[in-house]
Design a protein around this motif. Structure first.
Motif: not given
Length: 192
Positions: A166-185
């Motif tokens: 079990m982890t206390n934080g996200p299991e995936y690298a969320i920041a790069p995904v959001i960054e790519r989404g913002l670039k696409l937008a």
């Protein structure tokens, strides 16, 4: 996310045998529920052990038992080692059943600064071995050293299962995904 899901399905594919390491991780995954976190076969002197990565001083263990068959672990032995080959007995429980989850009173084993890299829990004689959770603490630290560390055990049983930490934080690298989404937008805005 889809790739990780498919990898997970492959790990849990029917017919793929569970390894001792996969089942043993249930003893240090952070989940306590009064059931078994790991489960060996019925065998002589069954054991579970964890690798803390390097020799370090240990203050205490907190052991959470399987609450419905607590008497099985009543003669539990704690062994310590620097190399995983030579073991020194640090403790043997006197025969009284202990629980942990149901009564909020895990078995506390004082290690008084003994230095070890490996901690092995073992039952004398022939039996199944199962505990709910194992926590290990260094002197003066509130951090559970056992959480998510590599573990193994003497065997697997029909009740063995694959476990995850079990982890206390996200299991995936969320920041790069959001960054790519913002670039696409931004690109789509420019294109109208």
């Amino acid at each position: 996310l889809r790739q990780d899901e498919l990898r997970g399905l492959a790990l849990n594919a029917p017919g793929r045998p569970i390894t001792p390491e996969e089942d043993a991780l249930g003893g240090c995954d952070g989940m306590k529920n009064g059931k078994w976190g790991f489960h060996t076969a019925f065998e002589r002197d069954p054991w579970w052990q964890i690798d803390l990565g390097h020799p370090q001083p240990l203050e205490r263990l907190l052991l959470y038992n399987r609450c419905d068959l607590a008497e099985r672990a009543s003669r539990l032995i704690v062994l310590l080692s620097d190399d995983g080959q030579e073991w020194q007995q640090a403790y043997q429980h006197g025969g009284t059943p202990f629980y942990g989850y149901s009564d909020q009173k895990p078995l506390a084993v004082a290690l008084n600064g003994a230095v070890a890299r490996y901690v092995r829990l073992q039952l004398p004689g022939s039996n199944y071995f199962h505990l709910d959770e194992v926590e290990i603490y260094a002197p003066g630290s509130p951090t559970n050293l056992a959480l998510g560390r590599p573990a193994t055990q003497s065997s697997v049983s029909p009740w063995s299962a694959r476990h995850r930490v079990m982890t206390n934080g996200p299991e995936y690298a969320i920041a790069p995904v959001i960054e790519r989404g913002l670039k696409l937008a931004s690109s789509l805005r420019r294109l109208g």
